[in-house]
Scaffold this motif. Structure first.
Motif, mmCIF file in Angstrom:
data_model
loop_
_atom_site.group_PDB
_atom_site.id
_atom_site.type_symbol
_atom_site.label_atom_id
_atom_site.label_comp_id
_atom_site.label_asym_id
_atom_site.label_seq_id
_atom_site.Cartn_x
_atom_site.Cartn_y
_atom_site.Cartn_z
ATOM 1 N N ARG A 162 -3.714 9.597 2.556
ATOM 2 C CA ARG A 162 -3.683 8.777 1.342
ATOM 3 C C ARG A 162 -5.106 8.263 1.130
ATOM 4 O O ARG A 162 -5.437 7.155 1.567
ATOM 5 C CB ARG A 162 -2.715 7.607 1.500
ATOM 6 C CG ARG A 162 -1.262 8.018 1.707
ATOM 7 C CD ARG A 162 -0.416 6.783 2.013
ATOM 8 N NE ARG A 162 0.975 7.131 2.271
ATOM 9 C CZ ARG A 162 1.931 7.102 1.357
ATOM 10 N NH1 ARG A 162 1.634 6.751 0.121
ATOM 11 N NH2 ARG A 162 3.162 7.414 1.669
ATOM 12 N N PRO A 163 -5.971 9.056 0.480
ATOM 13 C CA PRO A 163 -7.388 8.686 0.400
ATOM 14 C C PRO A 163 -7.644 7.355 -0.288
ATOM 15 O O PRO A 163 -8.649 6.700 -0.007
ATOM 16 C CB PRO A 163 -8.023 9.857 -0.364
ATOM 17 C CG PRO A 163 -6.892 10.531 -1.066
ATOM 18 C CD PRO A 163 -5.690 10.340 -0.198
ATOM 19 N N MET A 164 -6.758 6.941 -1.193
ATOM 20 C CA MET A 164 -6.935 5.664 -1.892
ATOM 21 C C MET A 164 -5.895 4.634 -1.465
ATOM 22 O O MET A 164 -5.716 3.613 -2.117
ATOM 23 C CB MET A 164 -6.881 5.892 -3.413
ATOM 24 C CG MET A 164 -8.041 6.714 -3.942
ATOM 25 S SD MET A 164 -7.940 7.043 -5.722
ATOM 26 C CE MET A 164 -6.647 8.286 -5.761
ATOM 27 N N ALA A 165 -5.188 4.939 -0.347
ATOM 28 C CA ALA A 165 -4.177 4.025 0.201
ATOM 29 C C ALA A 165 -3.112 3.661 -0.830
ATOM 30 O O ALA A 165 -2.626 2.538 -0.870
ATOM 31 C CB ALA A 165 -4.832 2.752 0.751
ATOM 32 N N ASN A 166 -2.740 4.645 -1.677
ATOM 33 C CA ASN A 166 -1.664 4.414 -2.638
ATOM 34 C C ASN A 166 -0.738 5.621 -2.633
ATOM 35 O O ASN A 166 -0.603 6.305 -1.615
ATOM 36 C CB ASN A 166 -2.236 4.122 -4.029
ATOM 37 C CG ASN A 166 -3.093 5.275 -4.567
ATOM 38 O OD1 ASN A 166 -3.144 6.360 -3.991
ATOM 39 N ND2 ASN A 166 -3.771 5.025 -5.667
ATOM 40 N N ALA A 191 0.817 -1.215 0.000
ATOM 41 C CA ALA A 191 0.000 0.000 0.000
ATOM 42 C C ALA A 191 0.845 1.257 0.000
ATOM 43 O O ALA A 191 0.329 2.346 -0.174
ATOM 44 C CB ALA A 191 -0.922 0.006 1.213
ATOM 45 N N GLY A 192 2.134 1.143 0.221
ATOM 46 C CA GLY A 192 3.006 2.302 0.217
ATOM 47 C C GLY A 192 2.799 3.213 1.401
ATOM 48 O O GLY A 192 2.896 4.426 1.281
ATOM 49 N N VAL A 193 2.484 2.632 2.563
ATOM 50 C CA VAL A 193 2.225 3.448 3.744
ATOM 51 C C VAL A 193 3.278 3.168 4.800
ATOM 52 O O VAL A 193 4.072 2.228 4.695
ATOM 53 C CB VAL A 193 0.823 3.163 4.321
ATOM 54 C CG1 VAL A 193 -0.244 3.501 3.313
ATOM 55 C CG2 VAL A 193 0.698 1.713 4.750
ATOM 56 N N LEU A 194 3.264 3.976 5.840
ATOM 57 C CA LEU A 194 4.208 3.807 6.929
ATOM 58 C C LEU A 194 3.695 2.776 7.914
ATOM 59 O O LEU A 194 2.526 2.427 7.934
ATOM 60 C CB LEU A 194 4.426 5.145 7.640
ATOM 61 C CG LEU A 194 4.835 6.306 6.736
ATOM 62 C CD1 LEU A 194 4.976 7.560 7.559
ATOM 63 C CD2 LEU A 194 6.125 6.000 6.024
ATOM 64 N N ARG A 195 4.585 2.333 8.799
ATOM 65 C CA ARG A 195 4.150 1.373 9.801
ATOM 66 C C ARG A 195 3.169 2.040 10.758
ATOM 67 O O ARG A 195 3.214 3.243 10.999
ATOM 68 C CB ARG A 195 5.344 0.816 10.587
ATOM 69 C CG ARG A 195 6.069 1.851 11.425
ATOM 70 C CD ARG A 195 7.176 1.182 12.224
ATOM 71 N NE ARG A 195 7.998 2.151 12.914
ATOM 72 C CZ ARG A 195 7.682 2.715 14.066
ATOM 73 N NH1 ARG A 195 6.543 2.420 14.653
ATOM 74 N NH2 ARG A 195 8.486 3.585 14.641
ATOM 75 N N ASN A 196 2.237 1.245 11.308
ATOM 76 C CA ASN A 196 1.197 1.781 12.165
ATOM 77 C C ASN A 196 1.753 2.107 13.548
ATOM 78 O O ASN A 196 2.383 1.274 14.175
ATOM 79 C CB ASN A 196 0.072 0.745 12.282
ATOM 80 C CG ASN A 196 -1.194 1.376 12.802
ATOM 81 O OD1 ASN A 196 -1.188 2.042 13.820
ATOM 82 N ND2 ASN A 196 -2.289 1.141 12.090
ATOM 83 N N THR A 197 1.512 3.319 14.002
ATOM 84 C CA THR A 197 1.991 3.732 15.322
ATOM 85 C C THR A 197 0.845 4.210 16.195
ATOM 86 O O THR A 197 1.010 5.047 17.070
ATOM 87 C CB THR A 197 3.035 4.854 15.194
ATOM 88 O OG1 THR A 197 2.463 5.926 14.441
ATOM 89 C CG2 THR A 197 4.290 4.374 14.508
ATOM 90 N N THR A 198 -0.364 3.676 15.944
ATOM 91 C CA THR A 198 -1.518 4.106 16.707
ATOM 92 C C THR A 198 -1.338 3.860 18.196
ATOM 93 O O THR A 198 -1.899 4.561 19.029
ATOM 94 C CB THR A 198 -2.781 3.369 16.212
ATOM 95 O OG1 THR A 198 -2.853 3.488 14.797
ATOM 96 C CG2 THR A 198 -4.027 3.951 16.846
ATOM 97 N N GLY A 199 -0.550 2.871 18.561
ATOM 98 C CA GLY A 199 -0.320 2.580 19.968
ATOM 99 C C GLY A 199 0.225 3.755 20.737
ATOM 100 O O GLY A 199 0.102 3.829 21.957
ATOM 101 N N ALA A 200 0.849 4.691 20.037
ATOM 102 C CA ALA A 200 1.378 5.871 20.708
ATOM 103 C C ALA A 200 0.279 6.703 21.329
ATOM 104 O O ALA A 200 0.488 7.402 22.304
ATOM 105 C CB ALA A 200 2.161 6.726 19.725
ATOM 106 N N VAL A 201 -0.918 6.616 20.746
ATOM 107 C CA VAL A 201 -2.014 7.429 21.242
ATOM 108 C C VAL A 201 -2.707 6.751 22.420
ATOM 109 O O VAL A 201 -3.125 7.406 23.366
ATOM 110 C CB VAL A 201 -3.024 7.696 20.107
ATOM 111 C CG1 VAL A 201 -4.194 8.528 20.609
ATOM 112 C CG2 VAL A 201 -2.334 8.391 18.945
#
Length: 289
Positions: free
Chosen positions: A147-151, A57-67
């Motif tokens: 990234r509205p289309m996850a690309n 998907a060309g995205v960064l690693r998920n860091t939601t845990g920080a919140v």
């Protein structure tokens, strides 16, 4: 028959006490007592898989845990960003760090600055007076990259905290300045020097762009957009002019002084509202962790 009953009773007792490691189990059959040693039972737990990074998907690693993960997780995420980028453009030369909230949303914090006057042509006209421009930009910013289309396609928005120094120096045209519709002898007026400051202490911006991945770790990006810097305040003075009344282009003495001409030039400079809408054009490279 007694053997079958004894076996059944023993199995039931052992099953009910399997979690009590090393505790003896006593089974009584009539007058006979039999002691059994229970074996500890191992219980396996499966850890939560957590968040996964989708390389396609060309995205960064998920860091939601920080919140939501508490102080320790927040500190670990802040000190270990998902990506760092270097950039150059109309805001200046700089860098930013990114933290991905999910596969479509990334928070960015960055800074860009330096002398970027040449990117705007190096000079501009305020009515009929031409000014050379020197700049010293400082633009820290905080924004969201979507990234509205996850690309690779991105939409960005955020806030800039501008602290930009803009200095101007006049260029006389044919030995005269034309200010407020009148022409004045440039030697009498002297050199008009001034500074500009945008009124906005916070400047909202919006961009669209692309961020393709070249490898799993490296990528490129480009963005275009604009920031609303607000109207400008100007200060203009003269250097090297005469102390008395100045002449017009025909050598006729006018009722104006260098200071009064500078005041008129100052108002025209403010009315020009130099880069009230600051265009954003930038390119850069990204390293993803």
């Amino acid at each position: 028959m007694k053997l079958i009953q004894l076996t059944a009773i023993t199995a039931a007792v052992l099953a009910s006490t399997a979690a009590l490691a090393a505790d003896p189990v006593i089974v009584i059959d009539g007058n006979n007592a039999v002691v059994y040693e229970a074996e500890p039972v191992a219980v396996a737990y499966q850890a939560d898989a957590g968040y996964a990074y989708n390389a396609d998907a060309g995205v960064l690693r998920n860091t939601t845990g920080a919140v939501v993960g508490g102080t320790k997780t927040f500190f670990q995420t802040v000190t270990h960003p998902a990506a760092i980028s270097a950039e150059v453009g109309t805001l200046g030369y700089g860098a930013n760090i990114g933290y991905a909230l999910n596969d479509k949303t990334e928070l960015q914090a960055g800074w860009a600055g330096g002398d970027v006057a040449d990117l705007f042509g190096g000079d501009f006209d305020a009515n009929d007076v031409n000014y050379e421009v020197e700049t010293d930009f400082s633009n820290p910013y905080l924004g969201v990259q979507l990234r509205p289309m996850a690309n690779w396609f991105t939409v960005g928005a955020g806030i800039i905290v501008p602290d930009n120094e803009i200095n101007v120096t006049s260029n006389p045209n044919g030995g005269v300045y034309k200010v407020d519709g009148k022409q004045y002898n440039a030697d009498d007026v002297g050199t008009l020097k001034g500074s500009l400051e945008h009124r906005n202490t916070l400047a909202p911006y919006a961009t669209i762009g692309f961020r393709p991945n070249i490898t799993n770790n490296f990528g490129l990006f480009g963005e275009i957009g604009a920031a609303y810097m607000g109207k400008t305040d100007a200060e203009v003075s003269t250097v090297g002019g005469s102390n008395g009344f100045i002449r017009d282009e025909n050598g006729v003495v006018t009722g104006e002084t260098s200071a009064s001409v500078a005041n008129k030039a100052e108002k025209e400079l403010e009315d020009e509202n130099y880069v009230e809408w600051l265009p954003i054009v930038k390119v850069g490279a990204t390293y993803r962790f």
